[in-house]
Motif scaffolding. Structure first.
Motif, PDB file in Angstrom:
ATOM      1  N   GLU A   2      18.956  32.070   1.559  1.00 39.67           N
ATOM      2  CA  GLU A   2      19.189  31.823   2.981  1.00 39.67           C
ATOM      3  C   GLU A   2      17.886  31.489   3.701  1.00 39.67           C
ATOM      4  N   TYR A   3      17.991  30.874   4.867  1.00 44.95           N
ATOM      5  CA  TYR A   3      16.806  30.602   5.667  1.00 44.95           C
ATOM      6  C   TYR A   3      16.174  31.945   6.044  1.00 44.95           C
ATOM      7  N   PRO A   4      14.877  32.137   5.802  1.00 48.26           N
ATOM      8  CA  PRO A   4      14.245  33.446   6.057  1.00 48.26           C
ATOM      9  C   PRO A   4      14.457  33.928   7.484  1.00 48.26           C
ATOM     10  N   GLY A   5      14.974  35.135   7.597  1.00 49.08           N
ATOM     11  CA  GLY A   5      15.175  35.739   8.911  1.00 49.08           C
ATOM     12  C   GLY A   5      16.515  35.445   9.550  1.00 49.08           C
ATOM     13  N   LYS A   6      17.348  34.596   8.921  1.00 52.30           N
ATOM     14  CA  LYS A   6      18.619  34.215   9.535  1.00 52.30           C
ATOM     15  C   LYS A   6      19.542  35.417   9.734  1.00 52.30           C
ATOM     16  N   ASN A   7      19.713  36.216   8.680  1.00 50.13           N
ATOM     17  CA  ASN A   7      20.625  37.358   8.796  1.00 50.13           C
ATOM     18  C   ASN A   7      20.119  38.374   9.811  1.00 50.13           C
ATOM     19  N   GLN A   8      18.804  38.575   9.825  1.00 41.70           N
ATOM     20  CA  GLN A   8      18.231  39.499  10.802  1.00 41.70           C
ATOM     21  C   GLN A   8      18.429  38.968  12.218  1.00 41.70           C
ATOM     22  N   ALA A   9      18.258  37.653  12.397  1.00 40.18           N
ATOM     23  CA  ALA A   9      18.454  37.048  13.716  1.00 40.18           C
ATOM     24  C   ALA A   9      19.903  37.185  14.166  1.00 40.18           C
ATOM     25  N   ASP A  10      20.843  36.987  13.241  1.00 38.32           N
ATOM     26  CA  ASP A  10      22.262  37.157  13.571  1.00 38.32           C
ATOM     27  C   ASP A  10      22.551  38.586  14.011  1.00 38.32           C
ATOM     28  N   LEU A  11      21.928  39.543  13.324  1.00 35.97           N
ATOM     29  CA  LEU A  11      22.144  40.947  13.661  1.00 35.97           C
ATOM     30  C   LEU A  11      21.540  41.284  15.025  1.00 35.97           C
ATOM     31  N   ILE A  12      20.334  40.774  15.287  1.00 41.73           N
ATOM     32  CA  ILE A  12      19.689  41.001  16.576  1.00 41.73           C
ATOM     33  C   ILE A  12      20.536  40.405  17.698  1.00 41.73           C
ATOM     34  N   ALA A  13      21.054  39.192  17.488  1.00 44.57           N
ATOM     35  CA  ALA A  13      21.918  38.555  18.490  1.00 44.57           C
ATOM     36  C   ALA A  13      23.158  39.396  18.740  1.00 44.57           C
ATOM     37  N   TYR A  48      12.265  43.264  25.001  1.00 46.49           N
ATOM     38  CA  TYR A  48      13.588  43.386  24.385  1.00 46.49           C
ATOM     39  C   TYR A  48      13.868  42.130  23.549  1.00 46.49           C
ATOM     40  N   GLN A  49      14.446  41.082  24.163  1.00 40.28           N
ATOM     41  CA  GLN A  49      14.754  39.878  23.393  1.00 40.28           C
ATOM     42  C   GLN A  49      13.510  39.260  22.757  1.00 40.28           C
ATOM     43  N   VAL A  50      12.447  39.096  23.562  1.00 38.06           N
ATOM     44  CA  VAL A  50      11.243  38.448  23.047  1.00 38.06           C
ATOM     45  C   VAL A  50      10.593  39.292  21.952  1.00 38.06           C
ATOM     46  N   LEU A  51      10.529  40.604  22.176  1.00 36.86           N
ATOM     47  CA  LEU A  51       9.912  41.485  21.193  1.00 36.86           C
ATOM     48  C   LEU A  51      10.694  41.486  19.879  1.00 36.86           C
ATOM     49  N   LEU A  52      12.019  41.547  19.968  1.00 37.58           N
ATOM     50  CA  LEU A  52      12.839  41.541  18.766  1.00 37.58           C
ATOM     51  C   LEU A  52      12.674  40.219  18.003  1.00 37.58           C
ATOM     52  N   ALA A  53      12.587  39.111  18.733  1.00 39.41           N
ATOM     53  CA  ALA A  53      12.382  37.811  18.090  1.00 39.41           C
ATOM     54  C   ALA A  53      11.024  37.767  17.409  1.00 39.41           C
ATOM     55  N   GLU A  54      10.001  38.355  18.064  1.00 33.71           N
ATOM     56  CA  GLU A  54       8.671  38.368  17.469  1.00 33.71           C
ATOM     57  C   GLU A  54       8.631  39.216  16.208  1.00 33.71           C
TER      58      GLU A  54
END
Length: 209
Positions: A163-174, A199-205
């Motif tokens: 998978e694209y690195p970080g995709k599953n984590q990004a889906d979970l964060i969303a 919050y959003q920015v920190l989680l994305a970072e």
């Protein structure tokens, strides 16, 4: 100097010589039964003739370099790195092995009751049976994230396959943000009532770190 198969002394990326390519046979346990399975595959009708003499890879094949690297780069192996191109290889290989948890387990002669290889193999076999029998992932994994609701074990395995690195984590964060899950102020103190940067920015970072 040839010691086993394609193993040889080569220069590293700094031009220093006398770097041994492959594991010295003297460092391999005498109890190692030498059982290995070939996991190297080539595009159809494009298998190099010398693959027959090299595969399956043996304990003496690692770390790879020279002709072994050239062979594997023609295969479907991912991101083949030659010893001479490995920046981390400036660290002693033994230290790197210990950092990632030690050498992989293999069948040994006269195995003891707590032999790690057979325990790990049993776990793999049971997991494979669960997947084939379409067992509920929650029964196997204990819990799964909401974004994988309705997923089978096969679906989950495919979700983390190349998978694209970080995709599953990004889906979970969303999903967390959509559900209004709040950040723990004891861990990340907020500066305002409505926090965006922490919050959003920190989680994305964190996810792209």
């Amino acid at each position: 100097e040839w010691r086993h198969g394609f193993n040889c002394h080569v220069k590293d990326r700094h031009g220093n010589g006398n770097r041994f390519c492959g594991t010295d046979p003297a460092d391999i346990s005498q109890d190692d039964m030498g059982v290995r399975f070939n996991k190297v595959f080539f595009p159809e009708n494009l298998t190099p003739p010398d693959a027959v003499d090299v595969l399956p890879l043996a304990p003496t094949s690692f770390p790879i370099c020279g002709d072994t690297t050239d062979l594997l780069r023609q295969s479907k192996c991912h991101s083949v790195i030659d010893t001479s191109e490995c920046f981390e290889c400036d660290i002693p290989l033994s230290d790197l092995i210990q950092t990632v948890g030690g050498l992989p387990t293999h069948p040994h002669k006269n195995p003891s009751e707590d032999d790690a290889y057979w325990a790990e193999l049993r776990e793999v076999i049971l997991a494979r049976q669960d997947r084939q029998n379409n067992v509920d992932p929650v029964e196997v994994l204990g819990r799964i994230p909401t974004v994988w609701t309705g997923f089978s074990l096969e679906d989950i395995a495919e979700a983390v396959h190349n998978e694209y690195p970080g995709k599953n984590q990004a889906d979970l964060i969303a999903q967390f943000i959509s559900d209004g899950v709040q950040m723990d102020d004891n861990i990340i103190p907020r500066n305002t009532l409505v926090e965006f940067l922490r919050y959003q920015v920190l989680l994305a970072e964190i996810n792209t770190w």
